[in-house]
Write a protein that holds these residues in place. Structure first.
Motif, PDB file in Angstrom:
ATOM      1  N   GLN A  78     -34.004   8.250  14.318  1.00 19.46           N
ATOM      2  CA  GLN A  78     -32.956   9.209  14.770  1.00 19.46           C
ATOM      3  C   GLN A  78     -33.578  10.771  15.195  1.00 19.46           C
ATOM      4  OE1 GLN A  78     -29.850   8.960  11.717  1.00 19.46           O
ATOM      5  NE2 GLN A  78     -29.986   6.631  11.885  1.00 19.46           N
ATOM      6  N   VAL A  79     -32.761  11.284  16.041  1.00 17.33           N
ATOM      7  CA  VAL A  79     -33.146  12.689  16.262  1.00 17.33           C
ATOM      8  C   VAL A  79     -33.442  13.521  14.948  1.00 17.33           C
ATOM      9  CG1 VAL A  79     -32.379  14.732  17.507  1.00 17.33           C
ATOM     10  CG2 VAL A  79     -31.837  12.550  18.400  1.00 17.33           C
ATOM     11  N   GLU A  80     -32.841  13.263  14.006  1.00 13.33           N
ATOM     12  CA  GLU A  80     -33.020  14.033  12.821  1.00 13.33           C
ATOM     13  C   GLU A  80     -34.230  13.769  12.098  1.00 13.33           C
ATOM     14  OE1 GLU A  80     -30.180  12.286  13.350  1.00 13.33           O
ATOM     15  OE2 GLU A  80     -29.398  11.396  11.386  1.00 13.33           O
ATOM     16  N   ASP A  81     -34.940  12.605  12.489  1.00 10.73           N
ATOM     17  CA  ASP A  81     -36.250  12.278  11.856  1.00 10.73           C
ATOM     18  C   ASP A  81     -37.310  13.074  12.389  1.00 10.73           C
ATOM     19  OD1 ASP A  81     -35.120   8.731  11.774  1.00 10.73           O
ATOM     20  OD2 ASP A  81     -34.815  10.366  10.247  1.00 10.73           O
ATOM     21  N   GLU A  82     -36.947  13.810  13.653  1.00 11.76           N
ATOM     22  CA  GLU A  82     -38.065  14.740  14.220  1.00 11.76           C
ATOM     23  C   GLU A  82     -38.526  15.785  12.774  1.00 11.76           C
ATOM     24  OE1 GLU A  82     -37.688  15.425  18.916  1.00 11.76           O
ATOM     25  OE2 GLU A  82     -37.647  17.068  17.531  1.00 11.76           O
ATOM     26  N   THR A 106     -42.000  12.957  17.574  1.00 16.55           N
ATOM     27  CA  THR A 106     -40.686  13.620  18.349  1.00 16.55           C
ATOM     28  C   THR A 106     -39.937  12.270  18.485  1.00 16.55           C
ATOM     29  OG1 THR A 106     -42.502  15.239  19.361  1.00 16.55           O
ATOM     30  CG2 THR A 106     -40.384  14.571  20.693  1.00 16.55           C
ATOM     31  N   VAL A 107     -38.597  12.622  18.579  1.00 15.38           N
ATOM     32  CA  VAL A 107     -37.458  11.714  18.901  1.00 15.38           C
ATOM     33  C   VAL A 107     -36.703  12.252  20.004  1.00 15.38           C
ATOM     34  CG1 VAL A 107     -35.860   9.999  17.927  1.00 15.38           C
ATOM     35  CG2 VAL A 107     -37.682  10.876  16.648  1.00 15.38           C
ATOM     36  N   LEU A 108     -36.859  11.641  21.026  1.00 17.40           N
ATOM     37  CA  LEU A 108     -36.078  12.145  22.402  1.00 17.40           C
ATOM     38  C   LEU A 108     -36.331  11.155  23.506  1.00 17.40           C
ATOM     39  CD1 LEU A 108     -38.108  13.526  24.314  1.00 17.40           C
ATOM     40  CD2 LEU A 108     -37.922  15.460  23.021  1.00 17.40           C
TER      41      LEU A 108
END
Lengths: 108, 118
Positions: A78-82, A106-108
């Motif tokens: 998830q984005v919050e795992d960046e 980076t998660v995007l």
């Protein structure tokens, strides 16, 4: 001296599986640990003793270890795992403790 | 709730000294090994030192051996790091952390910044 080697960066899209590796000669005999560090914050333990997850850490975080390599897997990232992720282990002979160089996820 | 609060950081000239403190609460401090870990600006984590629960064993990374001294006062629930002969490369955020099973770090403080510069 004992060293742990990580890739500098890993990039995935949201919902994909992220795998971060950590290699070290002593890992067949020593446990690996994983820390997550978000920007401007203190590190947080996400995996201990190769595969165990502390309370409060989401189930999508898992760890494994085989031979000289330990792996942190984030299933459905998830984005919050960046964050930056660091592996860690110990050298019982020298009593020195070592962190890997860190991997920027980076998660995007 | 486990809490670790570092203090004592600041700006110091090369060759100078600084003493960091870490106030612990929420657990039986005297039962745990404790550790200092640092992080230079934009860099990774580096273990600095750790100390046995009773203070009888201390270990240091080679780069600080002979210059830094880790100590503790179990009566005050406090951990310390005396840093002497400071160098520019010692510039970092210094974290205090609790050690579990004598081998890994479970709780960390928020860190205190040490800047070594003229």
């Amino acid at each position: 001296s004992y060293e742990l080697t990580q890739p500098p960066s890993v990039s995935v899209s949201p919902g994909q599986t992220a795998r971060i590796t950590c290699s070290g000669d002593a890992l067949p005999k020593k446990n690996a640990y994983w820390y997550q560090q978000k920007s401007g914050q203190a590190p947080v333990l996400v995996i201990y003793e190769d595969t165990k997850r502390p309370s409060g850490i989401p189930e999508r975080f898992s760890g494994s270890s085989s031979g000289t390599m330990a792996t942190l897997t984030i299933s459905g990232a998830q984005v919050e795992d960046e964050a930056d992720y660091y592996c860690y282990s110990t050298d019982s002979i020298s009593h020195h403790w070592v962190f890997g160089g860190g991997t920027k996820l980076t998660v995007l | 709730e486990v809490q670790l609060v570092e203090s004592g950081g600041g700006l110091v000239q090369p060759g100078g000294s600084l003493r960091l403190s870490c106030a612990a609460s929420g657990f039986t401090f005297s039962s745990y090994w404790m550790s200092w870990v640092r992080q230079a600006p934009g860099k990774g984590l580096e273990w600095v030192a750790h100390i046995k629960h009773d203070g009888t064993e201390k270990y240091y990374v080679d780069s600080v051996k002979g210059r830094f001294t880790i100590s503790r006062d179990n009566a005050k629930n406090s951990l310390y790091l005396q840093m002497n002969s400071l160098r520019a490369e010692d510039t970092a955020v210094y974290y205090c952390a609790r050690v579990v099973s004598g081998s890994y770090l479970d709780y960390w403080g928020q860190g205190t910044l040490v800047t070594v510069s003229s």
